[in-house]
Design an enzyme around this catalytic site. Structure first.
Site, PDB file in Angstrom:
ATOM      1  N   LYS A 108       0.866  -1.185   0.000  1.00 21.66           N
ATOM      2  CA  LYS A 108       0.000   0.000   0.000  1.00 21.66           C
ATOM      3  C   LYS A 108       0.894   1.223   0.000  1.00 21.66           C
ATOM      4  CE  LYS A 108      -4.495   0.735   0.086  1.00 21.66           C
ATOM      5  NZ  LYS A 108      -5.569  -0.148  -0.403  1.00 21.66           N
TER       6      LYS A 108
HETATM    7  P1  NAD Z   1     -12.859   7.679  -2.637  1.00 21.05           P
HETATM    8  O1  NAD Z   1     -11.872   8.705  -2.237  1.00 21.05           O
HETATM    9  O2  NAD Z   1     -13.229   7.534  -4.074  1.00 21.05           O
HETATM   10  O3  NAD Z   1     -14.217   7.848  -1.811  1.00 21.05           O
HETATM   11  C1  NAD Z   1     -14.261   7.953  -0.420  1.00 21.05           C
HETATM   12  C2  NAD Z   1     -15.661   8.393  -0.041  1.00 21.05           C
HETATM   13  O4  NAD Z   1     -15.798   8.397   1.387  1.00 21.05           O
HETATM   14  C3  NAD Z   1     -15.996   9.810  -0.489  1.00 21.05           C
HETATM   15  O5  NAD Z   1     -17.329   9.853  -0.955  1.00 21.05           O
HETATM   16  C4  NAD Z   1     -15.854  10.619   0.791  1.00 21.05           C
HETATM   17  O6  NAD Z   1     -16.618  11.834   0.762  1.00 21.05           O
HETATM   18  C5  NAD Z   1     -16.411   9.615   1.769  1.00 21.05           C
HETATM   19  N1  NAD Z   1     -16.132   9.917   3.173  1.00 21.05           N
HETATM   20  C6  NAD Z   1     -14.992  10.383   3.747  1.00 21.05           C
HETATM   21  N2  NAD Z   1     -15.192  10.560   5.071  1.00 21.05           N
HETATM   22  C7  NAD Z   1     -16.469  10.184   5.335  1.00 21.05           C
HETATM   23  C8  NAD Z   1     -17.273  10.131   6.511  1.00 21.05           C
HETATM   24  N3  NAD Z   1     -16.774  10.488   7.700  1.00 21.05           N
HETATM   25  N4  NAD Z   1     -18.540   9.689   6.419  1.00 21.05           N
HETATM   26  C9  NAD Z   1     -19.049   9.305   5.235  1.00 21.05           C
HETATM   27  N5  NAD Z   1     -18.338   9.337   4.079  1.00 21.05           N
HETATM   28  C10 NAD Z   1     -17.063   9.775   4.141  1.00 21.05           C
HETATM   29  O7  NAD Z   1     -12.270   6.286  -2.076  1.00 21.05           O
HETATM   30  P2  NAD Z   1     -12.660   4.823  -2.568  1.00 21.05           P
HETATM   31  O8  NAD Z   1     -11.677   4.408  -3.595  1.00 21.05           O
HETATM   32  O9  NAD Z   1     -14.118   4.747  -2.836  1.00 21.05           O
HETATM   33  O10 NAD Z   1     -12.299   3.989  -1.255  1.00 21.05           O
HETATM   34  C11 NAD Z   1     -13.235   3.839  -0.180  1.00 21.05           C
HETATM   35  C12 NAD Z   1     -12.803   2.657   0.666  1.00 21.05           C
HETATM   36  O11 NAD Z   1     -12.770   1.472  -0.156  1.00 21.05           O
HETATM   37  C13 NAD Z   1     -11.409   2.741   1.282  1.00 21.05           C
HETATM   38  O12 NAD Z   1     -11.413   2.062   2.512  1.00 21.05           O
HETATM   39  C14 NAD Z   1     -10.532   1.987   0.288  1.00 21.05           C
HETATM   40  O13 NAD Z   1      -9.332   1.513   0.855  1.00 21.05           O
HETATM   41  C15 NAD Z   1     -11.489   0.851  -0.061  1.00 21.05           C
HETATM   42  N6  NAD Z   1     -11.179   0.173  -1.324  1.00 21.05           N
HETATM   43  C16 NAD Z   1     -11.088   0.860  -2.491  1.00 21.05           C
HETATM   44  C17 NAD Z   1     -10.833   0.164  -3.657  1.00 21.05           C
HETATM   45  C18 NAD Z   1     -10.789   0.853  -4.988  1.00 21.05           C
HETATM   46  O14 NAD Z   1     -10.679   0.150  -6.010  1.00 21.05           O
HETATM   47  N7  NAD Z   1     -10.897   2.154  -5.068  1.00 21.05           N
HETATM   48  C19 NAD Z   1     -10.627  -1.220  -3.623  1.00 21.05           C
HETATM   49  C20 NAD Z   1     -10.740  -1.899  -2.415  1.00 21.05           C
HETATM   50  C21 NAD Z   1     -11.025  -1.190  -1.273  1.00 21.05           C
END
Ligand code: NAD
Length: 426
Positions: free
Chosen positions: A121
């Site tokens: 990561k």
């Molecule tokens: P992103 O940055 O695209 O989206 C994050 C979202 O969370 C945004 O809408 C943001 O406004 C919201 N957020 C932040 N703080 C918040 C709060 N206190 N309450 C409610 N919403 C809040 O990120 P992402 O890529 O969607 O990743 C989200 C999660 O999924 C992370 O834990 C990431 O590690 C995990 N993840 C992502 C992927 C991927 O392919 N992008 C794959 C596996 C896991």
């Protein structure tokens, strides 16, 4: 030193940063799997500590000419089953402990779904919302340059995570390629399709969330869903669940949370694209972030950040099924409460594995200079997700484990077996 006092473990210490809490959770899940599998202390130490951790200072020129220096990280937790794989996060609170925890979860996730990667990561401690696009490009390129000694298509392959996207990956690929003197598409995944990105990668994590949610529910028709986080994972996950027949009743993001008996997810996504957040959406009522987590729904999908379901709120969670789109949203204490009240939790390393599965498919396509259709990609994704889901639920039922315990037992067990087969050098 005994097994209980690894330097990376902070059990018992209060007021931990979110990153230390995440690492604590990851270490405690590993310790539980180690006990279940009967692994020895030496191997536990190997699995509990990252192989390589790089901290870099990233100087970035702002538009007004000022230079700022921000901290960046890349952690390779385990390399035993193949090259390291994991996303890069741009978030103001990211730190070495958080990145280490996320890298460890990547190791178990790749092993669980049977793709030939170790876990990694990366992170940069910035709020990307406060940077212009040109500043972000300079920051990304300089960070890519600083971690260049670690990454490469056969060494360590980054992907998008919180605060990063396809454009970020395109800049990293370009920086790495310029330094190499030739184009290296396979150094990152989650890049634009025009540059060798895979069909289906942008929605892959969410498609995986949909696949396991439907597998766990049996029938989707009319089941109510609340989604925390409306970004790259939460947005399409809400959409795919609605398309499958679920009723999405609540969604939150950093700007706020909204509730309606039947949200029009497409309309809400258009509102967010225009305004930047769900707050103020006129065809729903505003609720608090905490209320969303405690709604009486069939399914709760946490898809934002770590540590949101804790011992403080878990007993108020009414959802029957929790599907972890985010990494590490449930603390070990909350896990125990949820298990005791009969809530099923489909754990992160299974529920959100769709992203790394299609990243793997992208990397395979890049290595063959070939591209599969969206249908071919989705078929392979579905196959790997459902295969892992069946293994996890089967072991859980056989041995009386929670789905998280079973998923970790399989993931950690495969990595431990790979260590045994390779032996210890020298
Ligand atoms: P992103 O940055 O695209 O989206 C994050 C979202 O969370 C945004 O809408 C943001 O406004 C919201 N957020 C932040 N703080 C918040 C709060 N206190 N309450 C409610 N919403 C809040 O990120 P992402 O890529 O969607 O990743 C989200 C999660 O999924 C992370 O834990 C990431 O590690 C995990 N993840 C992502 C992927 C991927 O392919 N992008 C794959 C596996 C896991």
């Amino acid at each position: 030193m005994t097994i209980t006092d690894f330097p990376t473990t902070t059990s018992g210490i209060r007021d931990l940063t979110p990153g230390r809490q995440a690492l604590d959770a990851a270490q405690s899940q590993l310790a539980e799997a180690v006990r279940f599998l009967g692994l020895d202390d030496g191997l536990h130490r190997m699995l509990a500590t990252p192989r390589r951790s790089l901290t870099v200072s990233v100087p970035v020129r702002r538009e007004d000419g000022r230079m700022e220096v921000v901290q960046g990280y890349r952690v390779q937790h385990n390399l035993t089953r193949g090259p390291a794989k994991g996303g890069i996060r741009f978030h103001p609170h990211t730190d070495l402990a958080e990145v280490t925890a996320l890298a460890m979860w990547m190791t178990w996730k790749c092993a669980l779904v049977g793709i030939p990667y170790g876990g990694a990561k990366g992170g940069v401690a910035v709020d990307p919302g406060t940077f212009t696009s040109r500043e972000l490009e300079r920051l990304t390129r300089r960070y890519a340059n600083e971690i260049q000694p670690l990454i490469g298509p056969e060494r360590d392959i980054p992907a998008p995570d919180v605060g990063t996207d396809e454009q970020t990956m395109a800049w990293i690929m370009d920086t790495y390629s310029v330094h190499s003197g030739y184009t290296v598409p396979g150094v990152v995944t989650g890049k634009p399709t025009l540059l060798g990105g895979s069909h289906g990668r942008s929605g892959a994590t969410s498609r995986g969330v949909q696949i396991v949610t439907l597998a766990a529910l049996g029938s989707a028709e009319g089941r109510t869903v609340a989604v925390q986080g409306f970004g790259k994972v939460g947005g399409p996950a809400a959409q795919f669940l609605a398309e499958a027949g679920c009723r999405v009743v609540a969604v939150s993001d950093a700007s706020g949370a909204v509730y309606a008996p039947n949200l029009d997810v497409t309309d809400l996504r258009a509102w967010v694209a225009d305004t930047g957040g769900v707050a103020g959406y006129p065809r729903a009522d505003a609720i608090s972030h905490d209320e969303l987590l405690e709604l009486d729904v069939d399914v709760l999908v946490p898809a934002a950040l770590e540590g949101v379901l804790t011992e403080a709120n878990a007993h108020r969670v009414k959802a029957r099924l929790i599907v972890e789109g985010a990494n590490g949203p449930t603390t070990p204490a909350a896990d125990r409460i949820l298990a005791a009240q009969g809530t099923t939790v489909v754990p992160d390393i299974l529920a959100n594995a769709g992203g790394v599965i299609v990243s793997y498919l992208e990397w395979v396509q890049n290595s063959q200079a070939y591209s599969w259709s969206a249908d071919e990609v989705e078929l392979k994704l579905r196959d790997l997700m459902l295969g892992a889901y069946r293994e996890v639920t089967g072991l859980a039922a056989d041995r009386g484990l929670t789905l998280r315990q079973a998923a970790h037992a399989i993931g950690v067990g495969r990595v431990a077996e790979a260590h045994r087969l390779r032996g210890l050098y020298p």
